[in-house]
Structure formats: structure tokens, C-alpha cells
Motif scaffolding. Structure first.
Motif, PDB file in Angstrom:
ATOM      1  N   PHE A 241       0.844  -1.196   0.000  1.00  0.00           N
ATOM      2  CA  PHE A 241       0.000   0.000   0.000  1.00  0.00           C
ATOM      3  C   PHE A 241       0.878   1.244   0.000  1.00  0.00           C
ATOM      4  O   PHE A 241       1.831   1.337   0.782  1.00  0.00           O
ATOM      5  N   ALA A 242       0.556   2.198  -0.848  1.00  0.00           N
ATOM      6  CA  ALA A 242       1.229   3.493  -0.802  1.00  0.00           C
ATOM      7  C   ALA A 242       0.739   4.267   0.410  1.00  0.00           C
ATOM      8  O   ALA A 242      -0.464   4.521   0.549  1.00  0.00           O
ATOM      9  N   LYS A 243       1.658   4.643   1.275  1.00  0.00           N
ATOM     10  CA  LYS A 243       1.279   5.380   2.483  1.00  0.00           C
ATOM     11  C   LYS A 243       0.763   6.775   2.129  1.00  0.00           C
ATOM     12  O   LYS A 243       1.068   7.327   1.093  1.00  0.00           O
ATOM     13  N   GLY A 244      -0.017   7.334   3.059  1.00  0.00           N
ATOM     14  CA  GLY A 244      -0.461   8.717   2.903  1.00  0.00           C
ATOM     15  C   GLY A 244      -1.794   8.837   2.191  1.00  0.00           C
ATOM     16  O   GLY A 244      -2.731   8.070   2.431  1.00  0.00           O
ATOM     17  N   ARG A 245      -1.877   9.814   1.281  1.00  0.00           N
ATOM     18  CA  ARG A 245      -3.133  10.175   0.621  1.00  0.00           C
ATOM     19  C   ARG A 245      -3.773   8.982  -0.083  1.00  0.00           C
ATOM     20  O   ARG A 245      -5.000   8.788  -0.011  1.00  0.00           O
ATOM     21  N   THR A 246      -2.970   8.158  -0.755  1.00  0.00           N
ATOM     22  CA  THR A 246      -3.530   7.032  -1.503  1.00  0.00           C
ATOM     23  C   THR A 246      -4.186   6.021  -0.572  1.00  0.00           C
ATOM     24  O   THR A 246      -5.323   5.587  -0.794  1.00  0.00           O
ATOM     25  N   MET A 247      -3.484   5.645   0.483  1.00  0.00           N
ATOM     26  CA  MET A 247      -4.039   4.660   1.405  1.00  0.00           C
ATOM     27  C   MET A 247      -5.293   5.194   2.086  1.00  0.00           C
ATOM     28  O   MET A 247      -6.291   4.482   2.230  1.00  0.00           O
ATOM     29  N   GLU A 248      -5.255   6.454   2.492  1.00  0.00           N
ATOM     30  CA  GLU A 248      -6.423   7.054   3.146  1.00  0.00           C
ATOM     31  C   GLU A 248      -7.637   7.059   2.215  1.00  0.00           C
ATOM     32  O   GLU A 248      -8.775   6.849   2.650  1.00  0.00           O
ATOM     33  N   GLY A 249      -7.400   7.285   0.929  1.00  0.00           N
ATOM     34  CA  GLY A 249      -8.499   7.319  -0.024  1.00  0.00           C
ATOM     35  C   GLY A 249      -9.049   5.949  -0.366  1.00  0.00           C
ATOM     36  O   GLY A 249     -10.246   5.801  -0.642  1.00  0.00           O
ATOM     37  N   VAL A 250      -8.178   4.943  -0.341  1.00  0.00           N
ATOM     38  CA  VAL A 250      -8.575   3.599  -0.782  1.00  0.00           C
ATOM     39  C   VAL A 250      -9.143   2.747   0.345  1.00  0.00           C
ATOM     40  O   VAL A 250     -10.002   1.882   0.106  1.00  0.00           O
ATOM     41  N   LEU A 251      -8.714   2.949   1.579  1.00  0.00           N
ATOM     42  CA  LEU A 251      -9.150   2.086   2.681  1.00  0.00           C
ATOM     43  C   LEU A 251     -10.675   1.974   2.825  1.00  0.00           C
ATOM     44  O   LEU A 251     -11.190   0.869   3.060  1.00  0.00           O
ATOM     45  N   PRO A 252     -11.438   3.072   2.714  1.00  0.00           N
ATOM     46  CA  PRO A 252     -12.893   2.919   2.804  1.00  0.00           C
ATOM     47  C   PRO A 252     -13.450   1.975   1.736  1.00  0.00           C
ATOM     48  O   PRO A 252     -14.355   1.173   2.016  1.00  0.00           O
ATOM     49  N   LEU A 253     -12.921   2.054   0.527  1.00  0.00           N
ATOM     50  CA  LEU A 253     -13.347   1.152  -0.541  1.00  0.00           C
ATOM     51  C   LEU A 253     -12.944  -0.280  -0.212  1.00  0.00           C
ATOM     52  O   LEU A 253     -13.721  -1.227  -0.391  1.00  0.00           O
ATOM     53  N   TRP A 254     -11.734  -0.451   0.275  1.00  0.00           N
ATOM     54  CA  TRP A 254     -11.212  -1.767   0.657  1.00  0.00           C
ATOM     55  C   TRP A 254     -12.123  -2.407   1.709  1.00  0.00           C
ATOM     56  O   TRP A 254     -12.447  -3.593   1.633  1.00  0.00           O
TER      57      TRP A 254
ATOM     58  N   PRO B 150       5.045   5.801  -1.861  1.00  0.00           N
ATOM     59  CA  PRO B 150       4.374   5.564  -3.145  1.00  0.00           C
ATOM     60  C   PRO B 150       5.316   5.137  -4.269  1.00  0.00           C
ATOM     61  O   PRO B 150       5.009   4.200  -5.016  1.00  0.00           O
ATOM     62  N   ALA B 151       6.463   5.807  -4.382  1.00  0.00           N
ATOM     63  CA  ALA B 151       7.375   5.500  -5.484  1.00  0.00           C
ATOM     64  C   ALA B 151       7.936   4.089  -5.409  1.00  0.00           C
ATOM     65  O   ALA B 151       8.388   3.538  -6.422  1.00  0.00           O
ATOM     66  N   ASP B 152       7.897   3.478  -4.219  1.00  0.00           N
ATOM     67  CA  ASP B 152       8.472   2.148  -4.043  1.00  0.00           C
ATOM     68  C   ASP B 152       7.481   1.023  -4.302  1.00  0.00           C
ATOM     69  O   ASP B 152       7.892  -0.126  -4.504  1.00  0.00           O
ATOM     70  N   VAL B 153       6.192   1.320  -4.297  1.00  0.00           N
ATOM     71  CA  VAL B 153       5.185   0.257  -4.441  1.00  0.00           C
ATOM     72  C   VAL B 153       5.338  -0.517  -5.753  1.00  0.00           C
ATOM     73  O   VAL B 153       5.377  -1.761  -5.742  1.00  0.00           O
ATOM     74  N   PRO B 154       5.450   0.142  -6.921  1.00  0.00           N
ATOM     75  CA  PRO B 154       5.615  -0.640  -8.151  1.00  0.00           C
ATOM     76  C   PRO B 154       6.887  -1.484  -8.149  1.00  0.00           C
ATOM     77  O   PRO B 154       6.917  -2.553  -8.770  1.00  0.00           O
ATOM     78  N   THR B 155       7.920  -1.020  -7.460  1.00  0.00           N
ATOM     79  CA  THR B 155       9.158  -1.795  -7.380  1.00  0.00           C
ATOM     80  C   THR B 155       8.938  -3.077  -6.594  1.00  0.00           C
ATOM     81  O   THR B 155       9.346  -4.172  -7.016  1.00  0.00           O
ATOM     82  N   TYR B 156       8.278  -2.959  -5.439  1.00  0.00           N
ATOM     83  CA  TYR B 156       7.991  -4.154  -4.643  1.00  0.00           C
ATOM     84  C   TYR B 156       7.139  -5.144  -5.425  1.00  0.00           C
ATOM     85  O   TYR B 156       7.347  -6.356  -5.364  1.00  0.00           O
ATOM     86  N   VAL B 157       6.170  -4.633  -6.171  1.00  0.00           N
ATOM     87  CA  VAL B 157       5.289  -5.516  -6.936  1.00  0.00           C
ATOM     88  C   VAL B 157       6.030  -6.140  -8.114  1.00  0.00           C
ATOM     89  O   VAL B 157       5.929  -7.342  -8.367  1.00  0.00           O
ATOM     90  N   SER B 158       6.792  -5.358  -8.839  1.00  0.00           N
ATOM     91  CA  SER B 158       7.469  -5.890 -10.025  1.00  0.00           C
ATOM     92  C   SER B 158       8.506  -6.952  -9.666  1.00  0.00           C
ATOM     93  O   SER B 158       8.727  -7.902 -10.419  1.00  0.00           O
ATOM     94  N   PHE B 159       9.142  -6.826  -8.483  1.00  0.00           N
ATOM     95  CA  PHE B 159      10.128  -7.810  -8.047  1.00  0.00           C
ATOM     96  C   PHE B 159       9.494  -8.985  -7.305  1.00  0.00           C
ATOM     97  O   PHE B 159      10.189  -9.918  -6.903  1.00  0.00           O
ATOM     98  N   GLY B 160       8.175  -8.944  -7.107  1.00  0.00           N
ATOM     99  CA  GLY B 160       7.495 -10.067  -6.486  1.00  0.00           C
ATOM    100  C   GLY B 160       7.527 -10.086  -4.978  1.00  0.00           C
ATOM    101  O   GLY B 160       7.066 -11.047  -4.360  1.00  0.00           O
ATOM    102  N   VAL B 161       8.051  -9.029  -4.354  1.00  0.00           N
ATOM    103  CA  VAL B 161       8.001  -8.943  -2.894  1.00  0.00           C
ATOM    104  C   VAL B 161       6.559  -8.803  -2.440  1.00  0.00           C
ATOM    105  O   VAL B 161       6.169  -9.292  -1.376  1.00  0.00           O
TER     106      VAL B 161
END
Length: 212
Positions: free
Chosen positions: A6-19, A55-66
């Protein structure tokens, strides 16, 4: 186990209610703890592990399979493309990538631009036939225009309140941005049923339905 970045900050705050509307597991102490890794048991998914990342690290974690899947803003995916599947526009944490600055600079040619998005800024100003000096910053980009370090900023704008409070205005709206659900390519093959179930639940929640 499914691992979600999860991208910390604004993104997580916006998505958690939907989640939560999608009845997906959420750690109970997510808002209170300083931990960066959480594990939540689930009858449906076994254990869901959450990684809270910049946020900038999330695609890296996903692309490397972490992480098997991730939630991050489209701006990050544009700026730092990674070899991942983009599964769903979550229509949350919506904002716009804009060019802004002091009103007095609007009619002048841009010279120096402060931004967290050098790749996108370079593409934009080249498309406008402008050659500018880009200043990479990671903090409050508005400050660069306020103190005269730059005559333009290229940054996300959500409500415009911060711009207005600092005497800045939007010159151009470049891109609409929202949170996206992404997946590691190998994980999507190996854990397709679980990832599809998560995606389907989020789609149902977006359409106003609910599985509680």
C-alpha cells in the motif's frame, strides 16, 4: 498468503474505505501503529500481509514479487513505469497533475520548474516546445515557487487549498490521477483465483454493491 503493498499517505487514506466496503481484510491497528508490515488472518485468503511503503516504491515491490499486488497512484506508474499488470482504477485519491505558479508568471515563458516528476515534466514541457531547467525536490513543491527557486511547479493538486494559501494558481491541468490496483505478473498466474476475487470485490464496491 497474499502480500499487498500500500502506498502510504493520501492514496491509502483514499482507498481504505473502498477496501473495507469490499469486505477485504484490514489490520485493526493500521492507523495507530508505526509498524510497516502487518499480517491479518482471513478465512478466504489465509493470511494477508500488508506492506506500507512510500508511493514510489510500491511498483518496485510488486514488479520484483516482494508483493503480489499493490495500490498506488497512477502518477507513480507514469513516472516510474514497471513491468506489472494494472488491474483496476480504484477511482479513489483522485487529483490532477498540474502546472502552477505565481499569477504574475502566467504569461511569461517558463524557465525553471520544480517537481517530483522529472520524467513527466520533461515530456510535458517538450510537448509545449519549451526548454526548461528542472529542479527535483521531494518535499513541499509549492515552497519553490513561493521563495523564487522556480517560476513554475509541476505537481499533484487535490483541492487547490495549498496553492491558494501560498498565492499560487493553476496554469494547466496535465493529467487526471487516481489510485490503481496493480499485480506482479508471476503472482497473477500463480494466485489468479485469489487476486481475481480481490479485484471482483473492489469492482462490486465501486458499483455500489457490498459484500458484508
Amino acid at each position: 498468503m497474499i502480500t499487498v503493498a500500500f502506498a502510504k499517505g493520501r492514496t491509502m487514506e483514499g482507498v481504505l474505505p473502498l477496501w473495507q466496503r469490499a469486505a477485504l481484510p484490514v489490520p485493526t491497528d493500521l492507523d495507530e501503529s508505526r509498524a510497516l508490515v502487518f499480517e491479518e488472518p482471513s478465512d478466504t485468503y489465509g493470511t494477508v500481509r500488508f506492506l506500507l511503503a512510500k508511493p514510489a516504491d510500491v511498483p518496485t515491490y510488486v514488479s520484483f514479487g516482494v508483493a503480489d499486488i499493490g495500490v498506488v497512484g497512477k502518477d507513480v506508474l507514469y513516472e516510474n513505469p514497471r513491468d506489472v499488470y494494472e488491474l483496476l482504477d480504484l477511482q479513489a485519491a483522485a487529483c490532477k497533475l498540474c502546472v502552477a505558479g505565481p499569477p504574475a508568471e502566467r504569461e511569461k515563458r517558463p524557465r525553471r520548474v520544480a517537481t517530483k516528476y522529472p520524467r513527466l515534466a520533461d515530456q510535458y514541457f517538450r510537448s509545449q516546445g519549451e526548454s526548461v531547467e528542472l529542479v527535483g525536490l521531494s518535499g513541499s513543491i509549492e515552497l519553490a515557487a513561493v521563495i523564487g527557486l522556480a517560476d513554475r511547479i509541476f505537481d499533484l493538486v487535490q483541492t487547490g487549498a495549498t496553492l491558494a494559501a501560498n498565492g499560487l494558481v493553476v496554469f494547466d491541468e496535465v493529467l487526471d490521477v487516481s489510485a490503481r490496483l496493480i499485480a506482479n505478473r508471476s503472482s497473477y498466474r500463480l494466485k489468479k483465483a485469489a487476486i481475481d476475487r480481490i479485484t471482483s470485490g473492489l469492482k462490486t464496491a465501486l458499483e455500489g454493491g457490498w459484500k458484508a
